[in-house]
Design a protein around this motif. Structure first.
Motif, PDB file in Angstrom:
ATOM      1  N   ALA A 193      -7.474   4.494  -2.130  1.00  0.00           N
ATOM      2  CA  ALA A 193      -6.613   5.473  -2.229  1.00  0.00           C
ATOM      3  C   ALA A 193      -6.824   6.761  -1.436  1.00  0.00           C
ATOM      4  CB  ALA A 193      -6.711   5.824  -3.850  1.00  0.00           C
ATOM      5  N   ASN A 194      -7.000   6.327  -0.232  1.00  0.00           N
ATOM      6  CA  ASN A 194      -7.507   7.610   1.048  1.00  0.00           C
ATOM      7  C   ASN A 194      -6.192   7.821   1.570  1.00  0.00           C
ATOM      8  OD1 ASN A 194     -10.301   8.005   0.400  1.00  0.00           O
ATOM      9  ND2 ASN A 194     -10.487   5.940   0.871  1.00  0.00           N
ATOM     10  N   ILE A 209      10.648   3.425  -0.294  1.00  0.00           N
ATOM     11  CA  ILE A 209      10.299   2.618   0.793  1.00  0.00           C
ATOM     12  C   ILE A 209       9.464   3.143   1.942  1.00  0.00           C
ATOM     13  CG2 ILE A 209      11.321   1.257   2.617  1.00  0.00           C
ATOM     14  CD1 ILE A 209      11.564  -0.098  -0.077  1.00  0.00           C
ATOM     15  N   ASP A 210       9.736   4.442   2.184  1.00  0.00           N
ATOM     16  CA  ASP A 210       9.031   5.282   3.384  1.00  0.00           C
ATOM     17  C   ASP A 210       7.821   5.307   3.136  1.00  0.00           C
ATOM     18  OD1 ASP A 210      11.635   5.224   4.601  1.00  0.00           O
ATOM     19  OD2 ASP A 210      11.959   7.254   4.126  1.00  0.00           O
ATOM     20  N   ASN A 211       7.003   5.152   1.812  1.00  0.00           N
ATOM     21  CA  ASN A 211       5.724   5.395   1.560  1.00  0.00           C
ATOM     22  C   ASN A 211       5.214   4.196   1.148  1.00  0.00           C
ATOM     23  OD1 ASN A 211       3.526   7.266   1.011  1.00  0.00           O
ATOM     24  ND2 ASN A 211       3.518   6.839  -1.148  1.00  0.00           N
ATOM     25  N   LEU A 212       5.749   3.117   1.402  1.00  0.00           N
ATOM     26  CA  LEU A 212       5.153   1.576   0.801  1.00  0.00           C
ATOM     27  C   LEU A 212       5.028   1.025   2.354  1.00  0.00           C
ATOM     28  CD1 LEU A 212       7.451   0.659  -2.091  1.00  0.00           C
ATOM     29  CD2 LEU A 212       5.151   1.734  -2.093  1.00  0.00           C
ATOM     30  N   MET A 213       3.887   0.401   2.308  1.00  0.00           N
ATOM     31  CA  MET A 213       3.505  -0.201   3.903  1.00  0.00           C
ATOM     32  C   MET A 213       3.015  -1.528   3.435  1.00  0.00           C
ATOM     33  SD  MET A 213       4.226   2.138   5.823  1.00  0.00           S
ATOM     34  CE  MET A 213       3.202   2.435   7.366  1.00  0.00           C
ATOM     35  N   PRO A 214       3.464  -2.588   4.257  1.00  0.00           N
ATOM     36  CA  PRO A 214       2.733  -3.750   4.184  1.00  0.00           C
ATOM     37  C   PRO A 214       1.206  -3.958   4.592  1.00  0.00           C
ATOM     38  CG  PRO A 214       4.272  -3.943   6.040  1.00  0.00           C
ATOM     39  CD  PRO A 214       4.283  -2.491   5.135  1.00  0.00           C
ATOM     40  N   ALA A 215       0.179  -4.364   3.744  1.00  0.00           N
ATOM     41  CA  ALA A 215      -0.889  -4.531   3.960  1.00  0.00           C
ATOM     42  C   ALA A 215      -1.656  -5.778   3.710  1.00  0.00           C
ATOM     43  CB  ALA A 215      -1.690  -3.090   3.274  1.00  0.00           C
ATOM     44  N   CYS A 216      -2.564  -6.022   4.768  1.00  0.00           N
ATOM     45  CA  CYS A 216      -3.287  -7.264   4.191  1.00  0.00           C
ATOM     46  C   CYS A 216      -4.224  -6.893   3.442  1.00  0.00           C
ATOM     47  CB  CYS A 216      -3.948  -8.083   5.549  1.00  0.00           C
ATOM     48  SG  CYS A 216      -5.225  -6.909   6.392  1.00  0.00           S
ATOM     49  N   ASP A 218       1.001  -1.251  -0.041  1.00  0.00           N
ATOM     50  CA  ASP A 218      -0.048   0.044  -0.114  1.00  0.00           C
ATOM     51  C   ASP A 218       1.017   1.256  -0.053  1.00  0.00           C
ATOM     52  OD1 ASP A 218      -2.433   1.376   0.445  1.00  0.00           O
ATOM     53  OD2 ASP A 218      -1.495   2.052   2.257  1.00  0.00           O
ATOM     54  N   HIS A 219       0.351   2.119  -0.659  1.00  0.00           N
ATOM     55  CA  HIS A 219       1.084   3.594  -0.609  1.00  0.00           C
ATOM     56  C   HIS A 219       0.316   4.246   0.582  1.00  0.00           C
ATOM     57  CE1 HIS A 219       1.954   2.168  -4.848  1.00  0.00           C
ATOM     58  NE2 HIS A 219       3.094   3.119  -4.641  1.00  0.00           N
ATOM     59  N   LEU A 220       1.152   4.571   1.531  1.00  0.00           N
ATOM     60  CA  LEU A 220       0.705   5.305   2.790  1.00  0.00           C
ATOM     61  C   LEU A 220       0.109   6.790   2.314  1.00  0.00           C
ATOM     62  CD1 LEU A 220       0.487   5.485   5.806  1.00  0.00           C
ATOM     63  CD2 LEU A 220       2.695   6.317   5.702  1.00  0.00           C
TER      64      LEU A 220
END
Length: 116
Positions: free
Chosen positions: A68-69, A52-59, A34-36
């Motif tokens: 996209a909120n 990388i700082d803006n990318l998050m692991p998400a279920c 996910d893009h934070l």
């Protein structure tokens, strides 16, 4: 742009194989990136990046619900769930019989609890 396998692995390890939002363990194959800060979204002026700082692991569940909120819009959506559920008859029965216990509280995402 597709995210490389090496970058996906780094994202997966950011929170030790857990969803950055709900904190549940996720298998690498089930992780969504996910893009934070979304790359583009309605009402958001600053676009996110693939850093990388803006990318998050998400279920899948959290990524689908966040869409996209912005993080604050997502937080508000989660905090509104109890109010929305109160209109459901089955939910009301569950509360009446003590099977559902309401515990409204401010939402703090897993990654926020890990940082401080």
């Amino acid at each position: 742009m597709a995210i490389s396998k090496s970058k996906r692995e780094v994202v997966y390890q950011k929170y030790n194989g857990r969803c950055a939002y709900c904190g549940r363990e996720i298998a690498y194959k089930d992780m969504q990136v996910d893009h934070l800060l979304p790359l583009r979204a309605w009402g958001i002026e600053d676009a996110g990046t693939d850093d990388i700082d803006n990318l998050m692991p998400a279920c899948r569940m959290c990524n689908h619900y966040k869409r996209a909120n912005s993080l604050e819009t997502f937080r508000r959506y989660i905090e509104e769930i109890p109010r929305k559920l109160r209109d459901n008859y089955i939910y009301k029965v569950g509360v009446a019989y003590g099977e559902v216990v309401e515990q409204e509280h401010p939402v703090k995402f897993y990654f926020e609890r890990q940082e401080g």
